[in-house]
Scaffold this motif. Structure first.
Motif, PDB file in Angstrom:
ATOM      1  N   GLN A   1      -4.477  -3.680   5.327  1.00  0.00           N
ATOM      2  CA  GLN A   1      -5.391  -2.543   5.200  1.00  0.00           C
ATOM      3  C   GLN A   1      -5.763  -1.972   6.565  1.00  0.00           C
ATOM      4  O   GLN A   1      -5.817  -0.753   6.744  1.00  0.00           O
ATOM      5  CB  GLN A   1      -6.672  -2.958   4.467  1.00  0.00           C
ATOM      6  CG  GLN A   1      -6.552  -3.087   2.978  1.00  0.00           C
ATOM      7  CD  GLN A   1      -7.910  -3.043   2.296  1.00  0.00           C
ATOM      8  OE1 GLN A   1      -8.249  -2.089   1.616  1.00  0.00           O
ATOM      9  NE2 GLN A   1      -8.705  -4.076   2.488  1.00  0.00           N
TER      10      GLN A   1
ATOM     11  N   VAL B   1      -7.740   1.750  -1.009  1.00  0.00           N
ATOM     12  CA  VAL B   1      -8.111   1.400   0.366  1.00  0.00           C
ATOM     13  C   VAL B   1      -9.268   2.287   0.818  1.00  0.00           C
ATOM     14  O   VAL B   1      -9.222   3.501   0.589  1.00  0.00           O
ATOM     15  CB  VAL B   1      -6.898   1.594   1.299  1.00  0.00           C
ATOM     16  CG1 VAL B   1      -7.268   1.325   2.752  1.00  0.00           C
ATOM     17  CG2 VAL B   1      -5.731   0.702   0.849  1.00  0.00           C
ATOM     18  N   PRO B   2     -10.315   1.693   1.432  1.00  0.00           N
ATOM     19  CA  PRO B   2     -10.471   0.266   1.707  1.00  0.00           C
ATOM     20  C   PRO B   2     -11.132  -0.460   0.549  1.00  0.00           C
ATOM     21  O   PRO B   2     -11.985   0.096  -0.144  1.00  0.00           O
ATOM     22  CB  PRO B   2     -11.384   0.261   2.934  1.00  0.00           C
ATOM     23  CG  PRO B   2     -12.262   1.468   2.731  1.00  0.00           C
ATOM     24  CD  PRO B   2     -11.395   2.500   2.074  1.00  0.00           C
TER      25      PRO B   2
ATOM     26  N   ILE C   1       0.863  -1.182   0.000  1.00  0.00           N
ATOM     27  CA  ILE C   1       0.000   0.000   0.000  1.00  0.00           C
ATOM     28  C   ILE C   1       0.898   1.229   0.000  1.00  0.00           C
ATOM     29  O   ILE C   1       1.836   1.321   0.801  1.00  0.00           O
ATOM     30  CB  ILE C   1      -0.946   0.019   1.212  1.00  0.00           C
ATOM     31  CG1 ILE C   1      -1.922  -1.162   1.136  1.00  0.00           C
ATOM     32  CG2 ILE C   1      -1.721   1.337   1.278  1.00  0.00           C
ATOM     33  CD1 ILE C   1      -2.852  -1.288   2.336  1.00  0.00           C
TER      34      ILE C   1
ATOM     35  N   LEU D   1      -3.619   0.191  -3.111  1.00  0.00           N
ATOM     36  CA  LEU D   1      -3.346  -1.182  -2.708  1.00  0.00           C
ATOM     37  C   LEU D   1      -2.897  -1.958  -3.942  1.00  0.00           C
ATOM     38  O   LEU D   1      -3.653  -2.091  -4.910  1.00  0.00           O
ATOM     39  CB  LEU D   1      -4.605  -1.810  -2.104  1.00  0.00           C
ATOM     40  CG  LEU D   1      -4.601  -3.326  -1.893  1.00  0.00           C
ATOM     41  CD1 LEU D   1      -3.520  -3.739  -0.898  1.00  0.00           C
ATOM     42  CD2 LEU D   1      -5.984  -3.795  -1.415  1.00  0.00           C
TER      43      LEU D   1
END
Length: 671
Positions: free
Chosen positions: A634, A592-593, A562, A572
Motif C-alpha cells: 500500500q 486503498v488505504p 492492487i 486492494l
C-alpha cells in the motif's frame, strides 16, 4: 453544497414549455395538493392545464423557487441562464441530448458545459431528468403519473433512472415514500449532494440510492459521514454486478477484481448495504423506516408450518444471518404458551393449536423474541379471498411489539399475500410487513450490517496510461524500499548462472525474465540445487534469468494485489495465491488505504483463513509480518499513485515467522 431548500420545498413553480409533459407537471402538482403558485411559460397559450400562462420568463410575477424546463436542449440552456439571472431557486432540466448522448452526438459534451455555465450558482437537476415528488410537502415537479400520496414521514429514494423511479412510486407494499428524486446525468448537482440535503429533514427515516455510477467519490464520502452523524441509514441498488473483468490485464489481481469489486468495496467502506433487486431494496427501506437498523444479524422465525420453517432456514443459507438456538428464557416462555406438544427450535413450527386466538398467538410469538435476537419473523400469508379472516395475526403482531418493544415482522412467503391495507395496519402498530421471504431475509441482512468506523478518504488514481512493466527483480527492489521482505537474488544472463548462484544459498528458484505469467510458459524451476543451476537456467528459455533463494516452512501462499480502478480508486485484493489463484477465486477486496484492522478482518473472511490461524496442529502464519507486507505494498502505491496501475505479489509465502514476496509485478506509466 448548493442550497436546495427552495427547489425541494418551493412556494412557486414555473413550467416552461407547451408540450403534454409540461401540462402533466401542472396536473400532477395540483393532484398531490401543491398550494403554491404555478406559472406556465408559453409564448402563445393563454393558459396551460387551467393555469394562467405567461409569454416569457421576464413576465413572471417573481423569480420561481423551482422551474420545470421542458423545452429542447439548446433552448434549455437559454432558459436556465435567464432563470439564474433572475434569481430562481433552481431548475429541473427535462431535455436529453447532453453527455448521456455522447456516443451519438460529439457535440453533447459542449452543450452540457454550456448548461453548467448558464446555471452558475443556481442548482439544476439533470439534464435528462424527470424531476421529483416530495410527498411530505405535497410538491410534485413530475411530468407523468405516479403512485405517491402525502405522508408525514418516510423514506427518500434517489435514482438516475426515470423509468425505475416511476415503477417504484407504484409499489403496493405500504412503504411510506416521502421523496422520489430522479437525478438525470448529474451535470451539476450530484446524487450524493441531493441526498445530503435530504438528511437535513428529520422526517426522512432512511435513504435509498439507485446508483449507475458514483462519479465524485469525495461527495459520497461526505454523504456517508453526514448520514453516520445523523444516524440515518442508507442502502443502495447498484448496477454493474454483471460487468466483465477488465480486458487489458497483466496480473491475476486485475482479472479477479473485475469492474464491480471496487464498487462493492467502496459501498462497504461507506457502510451502505447493497441490495440485488428492486423488491429487496424496497423491503429493506420499509424495515429501516419501521425499526431502524437491527442490533444484530441473529434472527428468529415462527410459523404454523414445518414446511415454512424449513423453507426460511434454507433460504437464509449463504446470507450473513444466524438462527441461534433458543435460550432457556425463550424455551420457558414458549413452553408456557404452547404446552408440551410442540418441539421447540429456531425456526419454530408451532402447529395450529392456538390459531385465531390472538392473545395466545401473541404469547407464543413474543416468546421467540429476546435481547439476543435482532428481529423475529412470523410467517403469515393472508388469503386474498378474505384477508380480514386472519386479522388475528395482525392483532397478535401488534401486541408483540407493544409487549416486548423488540423488532418484529410478519412475512408473507408470497408477496401478493401481504395486502397493502394489512401492511399499513401492521406498520401503524410498529410491526414490519414483509412481502416475500427472500426479500425479508435480504432486508434483515442489510439492516443488520454494522456501521463501519470512519476511514481515511480513498486514494484517487492518476490517469496516465500504464505502458511499462517492471521486471520481477525491478518490482521487488521497488517494493523492498517500502518495507516488503523479498528473497536474496541476482539477475544475470543464463550463461552466468553458475557463478551468480555461488554467492547464494541453495535451494534456488530459477525464473525466466520478461514474462508476466512465468509458470504458464514453464519458465519457473523450483528446488534447484547448486549443481543444477546451469541446466535450469538454460531450460527456462529466456536470455536473462533470476536466481533467488527459496523460502521454506510455508504455511500458506497468498496473493496481495492492487489495481487502479478509475471509478473507485485503487482496489486492494487479498486472497489465496499461487498457480491456482484464478481457479480458487478465494479473494476479498478493499480500497486503498485500508488500516491493519480492516486488512486482518479481510484475511479472516477468506476460505483459506484456517491455514493462517494454524490448521490441525500445524503452525499458523506470522500475522504481523503478513500485515506488514500488505502495508508495504500500500505504501508503494500511495507514493506512486499518479503513475502506478497494477501491483501484484503472488505468491506471498507466509511462514510461522515471516512473509516473503517470491514473485512481484508492477505496471506503471513511464512518465
Amino acid at each position: 453544497m448548493r442550497d436546495l431548500s427552495r427547489v425541494l420545498r418551493p412556494r412557486s413553480l414555473a413550467v416552461i414549455g407547451g408540450g403534454a409533459w409540461c401540462a402533466e407537471v401542472i396536473r400532477q402538482a395540483r393532484k398531490l395538493g401543491f398550494e403554491g403558485a404555478i406559472w406556465p411559460v408559453h409564448p402563445k397559450a393563454a393558459e396551460v392545464a387551467g393555469e394562467q400562462a405567461y409569454a416569457a420568463l421576464g413576465e413572471l410575477p417573481d423569480a420561481p423557487d423551482v422551474a420545470f424546463v421542458g423545452i429542447n436542449r439548446r433552448a434549455t440552456i437559454e432558459a436556465v441562464a435567464e432563470l439564474a439571472e433572475m434569481g430562481a431557486g433552481g431548475a429541473v432540466c427535462f431535455a436529453s441530448g447532453f453527455t448521456e448522448a455522447l456516443a451519438e452526438d460529439a457535440g453533447a459534451a459542449d452543450l452540457q458545459a454550456q448548461l453548467i455555465a448558464a446555471a452558475g450558482g443556481m442548482p439544476i437537476l439533470g439534464p435528462n431528468c424527470y424531476g421529483f415528488v416530495n410527498a411530505l410537502d405535497r410538491v410534485a415537479v413530475w411530468p407523468d403519473q405516479h403512485g405517491m400520496r402525502p405522508v408525514e414521514r418516510g423514506v427518500a429514494i434517489l435514482t438516475q433512472s426515470s423509468n425505475i423511479a416511476i415503477n417504484m412510486t407504484m409499489q403496493r407494499r405500504a412503504l411510506p415514500l416521502a421523496v422520489m428524486m430522479t437525478c438525470g446525468n448529474q451535470a451539476q448537482t450530484h446524487q450524493a449532494e441531493i441526498a445530503m440535503a435530504l438528511l437535513d429533514d428529520p422526517r426522512i427515516t432512511a435513504i435509498g440510492v439507485h446508483i449507475e455510477g458514483f462519479g465524485d467519490l469525495r461527495k459520497w464520502e461526505s454523504l456517508a459521514a453526514k448520514a453516520r452523524e445523523r444516524d440515518v441509514p442508507i442502502v443502495a441498488l447498484k448496477a454493474g454486478r454483471s460487468a466483465q473483468a477488465r480486458a487489458a490485464t497483466v496480473s491475476h489481481t486485475a482479472s479477479l477484481a473485475g469492474d464491480d469489486a471496487g464498487a462493492q468495496a467502496f459501498l462497504d467502506r461507506l457502510g451502505i448495504a447493497r441490495l440485488e433487486d428492486v423488491p429487496g431494496f424496497l423491503e429493506t427501506l420499509k424495515l429501516l423506516h419501521v425499526t431502524g437498523r437491527l442490533e444484530s444479524n441473529r434472527i428468529a422465525s415462527i410459523s404454523c408450518s414445518g414446511g415454512e420453517a424449513s423453507l426460511i432456514a434454507d433460504m437464509a443459507v449463504g446470507r450473513d444471518l444466524e438462527f441461534p438456538p433458543l435460550t432457556q428464557a425463550q424455551r420457558n416462555a414458549l413452553s408456557a404458551a404452547l404446552g408440551p406438544m410442540v418441539a421447540l427450535a429456531n425456526p419454530l413450527d408451532y402447529h395450529t393449536y392456538i390459531w385465531r386466538d390472538a392473545p395466545a398467538m401473541a404469547r407464543a410469538w413474543a416468546g421467540m423474541t429476546g435481547p439476543e435476537i435482532g428481529m423475529t419473523l412470523s410467517i403469515v400469508d393472508y388469503p386474498h379471498t378474505d384477508a380480514a379472516d386472519w386479522s388475528c395475526a395482525t392483532r397478535a403482531a401488534q401486541s408483540v411489539v407493544e409487549q416486548t418493544g423488540r423488532p418484529f415482522a410478519v412475512a408473507a412467503s408470497l408477496p401478493e399475500l401481504m395486502p397493502e391495507d394489512v401492511a399499513q395496519e401492521l406498520i401503524a402498530g410498529g410491526a414490519v410487513p414483509f412481502a416475500g421471504l427472500n426479500e425479508a431475509l435480504a432486508a434483515a441482512e442489510a439492516a443488520a450490517r454494522p456501521v463501519p468506523a470512519p476511514s481515511a478518504p480513498v486514494l484517487l488514481p492518476g490517469q496516465d496510461e500504464a505502458d511499462v512493466i517492471l521486471t520481477e527483480a525491478e518490482a521487488k527492489a521497488a517494493l523492498a524500499e517500502y518495507g516488503l521482505t523479498v528473497p536474496r537474488s541476482c539477475e544475470v544472463r543464463a550463461c552466468q548462472a553458475v557463478e551468480a548462484a555461488s554467492h547464494l544459498t541453495a535451494p534456488f528458484a530459477v525464473k525466466g525474465i520478461g514474462l508476466a505469467h512465468k509458470s504458464e510458459y514453464g519458465a519457473v524451476q523450483l528446488g534447484i540445487g547448486a549443481d543444477g543451476v546451469c541446466e535450469a537456467a538454460r531450460g527456462v528459455g529466456t536470455a536473462m534469468v533470476l536466481i533467488e533463494e527459496m523460502t521454506t516452512g510455508t504455511v500458506a501462499e497468498l496473493l496481495v494485489g492492487i489495481t487502479r480502478d478509475p471509478a473507485h480508486g485503487f482496489v486492494l485484493t487479498l486472497g489465496a495465491g499461487g498457480v491456482m489463484t484464478e481457479i480458487l477465486c478465494d479473494t476479498v477486496s478493499l480500497l486503498v488505504p485500508s488500516d491493519r484492522t480492516a486488512i486482518r478482518a479481510a484475511f479472516e473472511r477468506l476460505a483459506c483463513a484456517p491455514l493462517l490461524a494454524g490448521y490441525r496442529g500445524k503452525p499458523g502464519a506470522d500475522m504481523d509480518a503478513l500485515l506488514d507486507a500488505v502495508e508495504a505494498v500500500q505504501a508503494y502505491v500511495v507514493a506512486n499513485a499518479a503513475s502506478v496501475s497494477e501491483v501484484e505479489i503472488n505468491p506471498l509465502i507466509c511462514t510461522a515467522d515471516g512473509a516473503v514476496a517470491v514473485d512481484a509485478l508492477i505496471r506503471k506509466a513511464s512518465s
